[in-house]
Design a protein around this motif. Structure first.
Motif, PDB file in Angstrom:
ATOM      1  N   ASN A 118       0.848  -1.383  -0.010  1.00  0.00           N
ATOM      2  CA  ASN A 118       0.140   0.023   0.002  1.00  0.00           C
ATOM      3  C   ASN A 118       0.777   1.087  -0.002  1.00  0.00           C
ATOM      4  O   ASN A 118       0.236   2.322  -0.087  1.00  0.00           O
ATOM      5  CB  ASN A 118      -0.855   0.054   1.323  1.00  0.00           C
ATOM      6  N   ARG A 119       2.178   1.292   0.300  1.00  0.00           N
ATOM      7  CA  ARG A 119       3.074   2.332   0.327  1.00  0.00           C
ATOM      8  C   ARG A 119       2.818   3.206  -0.617  1.00  0.00           C
ATOM      9  O   ARG A 119       2.666   4.671  -0.673  1.00  0.00           O
ATOM     10  CB  ARG A 119       4.629   2.067   0.657  1.00  0.00           C
ATOM     11  N   GLN A 120       2.963   3.023  -1.723  1.00  0.00           N
ATOM     12  CA  GLN A 120       3.043   3.773  -2.979  1.00  0.00           C
ATOM     13  C   GLN A 120       1.663   4.565  -3.219  1.00  0.00           C
ATOM     14  O   GLN A 120       1.667   5.654  -3.495  1.00  0.00           O
ATOM     15  CB  GLN A 120       3.382   3.030  -4.264  1.00  0.00           C
ATOM     16  N   GLY A 121       0.728   3.629  -3.080  1.00  0.00           N
ATOM     17  CA  GLY A 121      -0.738   4.400  -3.204  1.00  0.00           C
ATOM     18  C   GLY A 121      -0.853   5.420  -2.130  1.00  0.00           C
ATOM     19  O   GLY A 121      -1.480   6.461  -2.328  1.00  0.00           O
ATOM     20  N   THR A 122      -0.371   5.025  -1.027  1.00  0.00           N
ATOM     21  CA  THR A 122      -0.683   6.017   0.213  1.00  0.00           C
ATOM     22  C   THR A 122       0.005   7.331   0.061  1.00  0.00           C
ATOM     23  O   THR A 122      -0.619   8.527   0.269  1.00  0.00           O
ATOM     24  CB  THR A 122      -0.174   5.276   1.479  1.00  0.00           C
ATOM     25  N   ILE A 123       1.309   7.129  -0.422  1.00  0.00           N
ATOM     26  CA  ILE A 123       2.084   8.438  -0.849  1.00  0.00           C
ATOM     27  C   ILE A 123       1.353   9.223  -1.826  1.00  0.00           C
ATOM     28  O   ILE A 123       1.308  10.563  -1.767  1.00  0.00           O
ATOM     29  CB  ILE A 123       3.742   8.378  -1.119  1.00  0.00           C
ATOM     30  N   TYR A 124       1.086   8.433  -2.965  1.00  0.00           N
ATOM     31  CA  TYR A 124       0.269   9.397  -4.073  1.00  0.00           C
ATOM     32  C   TYR A 124      -0.918  10.080  -3.462  1.00  0.00           C
ATOM     33  O   TYR A 124      -1.236  11.099  -4.044  1.00  0.00           O
ATOM     34  CB  TYR A 124       0.140   8.466  -5.254  1.00  0.00           C
ATOM     35  N   GLY A 125      -1.719   9.300  -2.794  1.00  0.00           N
ATOM     36  CA  GLY A 125      -3.021   9.810  -1.985  1.00  0.00           C
ATOM     37  C   GLY A 125      -2.703  10.927  -1.277  1.00  0.00           C
ATOM     38  O   GLY A 125      -3.148  12.087  -1.226  1.00  0.00           O
ATOM     39  N   ILE A 126      -1.664  10.922  -0.405  1.00  0.00           N
ATOM     40  CA  ILE A 126      -1.346  12.142   0.490  1.00  0.00           C
ATOM     41  C   ILE A 126      -0.852  13.456  -0.555  1.00  0.00           C
ATOM     42  O   ILE A 126      -1.160  14.451  -0.149  1.00  0.00           O
ATOM     43  CB  ILE A 126      -0.327  11.714   1.467  1.00  0.00           C
ATOM     44  N   ILE A 127      -0.315  13.049  -1.416  1.00  0.00           N
ATOM     45  CA  ILE A 127       0.268  14.343  -2.110  1.00  0.00           C
ATOM     46  C   ILE A 127      -1.017  14.558  -3.084  1.00  0.00           C
ATOM     47  O   ILE A 127      -1.018  15.983  -2.996  1.00  0.00           O
ATOM     48  CB  ILE A 127       1.254  13.680  -3.291  1.00  0.00           C
ATOM     49  N   PHE A 128      -1.719  13.939  -3.444  1.00  0.00           N
ATOM     50  CA  PHE A 128      -3.172  14.251  -4.168  1.00  0.00           C
ATOM     51  C   PHE A 128      -3.753  15.252  -3.255  1.00  0.00           C
ATOM     52  O   PHE A 128      -4.371  16.121  -3.732  1.00  0.00           O
ATOM     53  CB  PHE A 128      -3.760  13.029  -4.397  1.00  0.00           C
ATOM     54  N   VAL A 129      -3.978  14.893  -2.022  1.00  0.00           N
ATOM     55  CA  VAL A 129      -4.903  15.654  -0.954  1.00  0.00           C
ATOM     56  C   VAL A 129      -4.085  17.024  -0.771  1.00  0.00           C
ATOM     57  O   VAL A 129      -4.615  18.106  -0.509  1.00  0.00           O
ATOM     58  CB  VAL A 129      -4.872  14.969   0.299  1.00  0.00           C
ATOM     59  N   ALA A 130      -2.660  16.944  -0.844  1.00  0.00           N
ATOM     60  CA  ALA A 130      -1.928  18.162  -0.349  1.00  0.00           C
ATOM     61  C   ALA A 130      -2.155  18.927  -1.487  1.00  0.00           C
ATOM     62  O   ALA A 130      -2.119  20.267  -1.106  1.00  0.00           O
ATOM     63  CB  ALA A 130      -0.427  17.663  -0.111  1.00  0.00           C
ATOM     64  N   ILE A 131      -2.233  18.651  -2.618  1.00  0.00           N
ATOM     65  CA  ILE A 131      -2.462  19.581  -3.683  1.00  0.00           C
ATOM     66  C   ILE A 131      -3.753  20.400  -3.617  1.00  0.00           C
ATOM     67  O   ILE A 131      -3.636  21.505  -3.855  1.00  0.00           O
ATOM     68  CB  ILE A 131      -2.545  18.797  -5.080  1.00  0.00           C
ATOM     69  N   PHE A 132      -4.630  19.714  -3.277  1.00  0.00           N
ATOM     70  CA  PHE A 132      -6.055  20.140  -3.125  1.00  0.00           C
ATOM     71  C   PHE A 132      -6.085  21.209  -1.809  1.00  0.00           C
ATOM     72  O   PHE A 132      -6.587  22.368  -2.147  1.00  0.00           O
ATOM     73  CB  PHE A 132      -7.163  19.127  -2.944  1.00  0.00           C
ATOM     74  N   ALA A 133      -5.408  20.787  -1.020  1.00  0.00           N
ATOM     75  CA  ALA A 133      -5.237  21.644   0.409  1.00  0.00           C
ATOM     76  C   ALA A 133      -4.463  22.965  -0.036  1.00  0.00           C
ATOM     77  O   ALA A 133      -4.805  24.098   0.337  1.00  0.00           O
ATOM     78  CB  ALA A 133      -4.475  20.938   1.496  1.00  0.00           C
ATOM     79  N   ALA A 134      -3.489  22.610  -0.891  1.00  0.00           N
ATOM     80  CA  ALA A 134      -2.571  24.149  -1.373  1.00  0.00           C
ATOM     81  C   ALA A 134      -3.597  24.903  -1.989  1.00  0.00           C
ATOM     82  O   ALA A 134      -3.561  26.345  -1.782  1.00  0.00           O
ATOM     83  CB  ALA A 134      -1.197  23.481  -2.315  1.00  0.00           C
TER      84      ALA A 134
ATOM     85  N   PRO B  57      -6.786   6.513  -9.380  1.00  0.00           N
ATOM     86  CA  PRO B  57      -6.675   5.219  -8.888  1.00  0.00           C
ATOM     87  C   PRO B  57      -7.056   4.778  -7.485  1.00  0.00           C
ATOM     88  O   PRO B  57      -6.868   5.437  -6.775  1.00  0.00           O
ATOM     89  CB  PRO B  57      -4.981   5.146  -8.947  1.00  0.00           C
ATOM     90  N   SER B  58      -7.756   3.701  -7.489  1.00  0.00           N
ATOM     91  CA  SER B  58      -8.448   3.424  -6.299  1.00  0.00           C
ATOM     92  C   SER B  58      -7.212   3.225  -5.174  1.00  0.00           C
ATOM     93  O   SER B  58      -7.500   3.237  -3.890  1.00  0.00           O
ATOM     94  CB  SER B  58      -9.083   2.217  -6.283  1.00  0.00           C
ATOM     95  N   ALA B  59      -5.920   2.982  -5.645  1.00  0.00           N
ATOM     96  CA  ALA B  59      -5.161   2.454  -4.648  1.00  0.00           C
ATOM     97  C   ALA B  59      -4.674   3.892  -3.869  1.00  0.00           C
ATOM     98  O   ALA B  59      -4.062   3.930  -2.707  1.00  0.00           O
ATOM     99  CB  ALA B  59      -3.724   2.372  -5.298  1.00  0.00           C
ATOM    100  N   TRP B  60      -5.228   5.146  -4.436  1.00  0.00           N
ATOM    101  CA  TRP B  60      -4.665   6.272  -3.794  1.00  0.00           C
ATOM    102  C   TRP B  60      -5.639   6.400  -2.509  1.00  0.00           C
ATOM    103  O   TRP B  60      -5.554   7.386  -1.570  1.00  0.00           O
ATOM    104  CB  TRP B  60      -5.082   7.512  -4.601  1.00  0.00           C
ATOM    105  N   GLY B  61      -6.568   5.792  -2.347  1.00  0.00           N
ATOM    106  CA  GLY B  61      -7.806   5.709  -1.206  1.00  0.00           C
ATOM    107  C   GLY B  61      -7.133   5.583   0.246  1.00  0.00           C
ATOM    108  O   GLY B  61      -7.338   6.303   1.087  1.00  0.00           O
ATOM    109  N   THR B  62      -6.037   4.911   0.149  1.00  0.00           N
ATOM    110  CA  THR B  62      -5.352   4.638   1.327  1.00  0.00           C
ATOM    111  C   THR B  62      -4.775   6.061   2.009  1.00  0.00           C
ATOM    112  O   THR B  62      -4.852   6.398   3.191  1.00  0.00           O
ATOM    113  CB  THR B  62      -4.306   3.457   1.539  1.00  0.00           C
TER     114      THR B  62
END
Length: 354
Positions: free
Chosen positions: A7-23, A61-66
């Motif tokens: 899950n590590r890669q999907g988690t990191i991408y998901g956090i970055i994705f959220v951070a972009i929206f937060a920015a 990608p659903s993997a970003w959900g984590t």
């Protein structure tokens, strides 16, 4: 596990994705017009997240959900702890017993009223009722975020509660200056309030910290004592979130024992992040950290809270709201009326004006 090998890669991408929206939410909040309305990036973040959830979520990608879930849960707790850097015990003492008493009365009565009405009168579920009540009684969206992990509520219920905070908090921000200018300030009898009393009233009854700050700024010629009293009383309410969550955790544990199967072991639900929050506020009270660094910490913390709000919004799909109807609106509306009218009477009584 969020950071397990698979899950590590999907988690990191998901956090970055959220951070972009937060920015993006942070940038929007800095626009002059938005800033003048006192709308925090937290609120904008959840709006952007909800927009994504109901338009584009199937294209990611659903993997970003984590990573999105991690942002809404773990990063949230971390951010709540460091929210303690916004408060000192000295600030609470400066406002005196009257400000503390108003905060305590309005927090406890509003939370109990909102929870009771939501469940009994308007037939909402317990979690949505408590989250809506927490937002109105303590400190708006941040209180909803802090209460969500204690209740282990679903994300869309948090979004419902936050939407009520946005609606009625925004109404308050425009209503209070009008009340002061047209009714409270010119009067000489019961309706009259001194600037300090009006500051206590504002800080003790308006939802968001940003909205509290905006009200005195919207009153022409408002003395500094009004703004100071409002902010200090509001921050007193903010720090009360920790003991409130601890009491709520104990209550939920007792309820679980009553409704659980025979032989079930009672597990005390203590939100340790709330305890750490108090400890952080105590550390901040020692004034050991330079103010410039504290300011930077608060900026980072606001961004982390915005990430958490955005992540919760990303889990909010409108189809899940079916069945709730107008119950959240009715519940929040009654609490709003109590805050405006009841808060006025309580402030006048506590400050010795009655």
């Amino acid at each position: 596990m969020a950071f397990s090998k698979e899950n590590r890669q999907g988690t990191i991408y998901g956090i970055i994705f959220v951070a972009i929206f937060a920015a993006a939410a942070t940038s929007i909040a800095q626009i002059s017009f938005v800033k003048s309305l006192g709308i925090s990036p937290l609120v904008i973040g959840i709006v952007l997240g909800i927009f994504y959830a109901n338009t584009l979520h199937n294209h990611i990608p659903s993997a970003w959900g984590t990573g999105i879930t991690f942002s809404g849960k773990k990063i949230l707790r971390f951010a709540i702890v460091f929210y303690g850097f916004r408060i000192t015990f000295q600030q609470i003492m400066d406002v005196g017993l009257s400000g503390f008493t108003v905060s305590l009365i309005m927090l406890s009565t509003t939370f109990l009223l909102g929870t009771y009405l939501g469940v009994k009168a308007f037939k909402m579920d317990r979690d949505t009722s408590m989250l809506t009540a927490a937002g109105a009684s303590v400190c708006g969206a941040a209180a909803v975020l802090a209460t969500e992990p204690v209740l282990k509520a679903e994300g869309y219920k948090t979004a419902v509660a936050v939407s009520m905070v946005v609606l009625f908090g925004t109404i308050s921000m425009f209503l209070y200056p009008v009340l002061y200018a047209s009714i409270i300030e010119p009067a000489t009898g019961f309706l009259h309030m001194t600037p300090e009393q009006f500051g206590i009233y504002t800080g003790g009854t308006i939802h968001e910290v940003a909205q509290v700050v905006a009200v005195p700024a919207s009153v022409p010629g408002a003395p500094e004592v009004m703004a100071n009293s409002a902010v200090i009383v509001k921050m007193t309410r903010v720090i009360m979130i920790a003991p409130m969550l601890i009491i709520l955790g104990i209550y939920l544990s007792m309820q679980a024992k009553k409704t659980g199967k025979a032989g079930d072991k009672l597990q005390l639900v203590i939100p340790w992040f709330a305890v750490y929050f108090i400890g952080m506020a105590g550390f901040n009270s020692l004034d050991l950290v330079p103010h410039a660094i504290v300011g930077t910490i608060n900026q980072i913390d606001t961004f982390l809270l915005t990430m958490a709000m955005t992540a919760l919004g990303m889990g909010t799909i409108f189809s899940k709201f079916k069945g709730l109807g107008l119950a959240p609106l009715y519940t929040a509306g009654v609490m709003f009326a109590w805050l405006v009218v009841g808060g006025f009477v309580v402030t006048k009584f506590v400050t010795g004006a009655l």
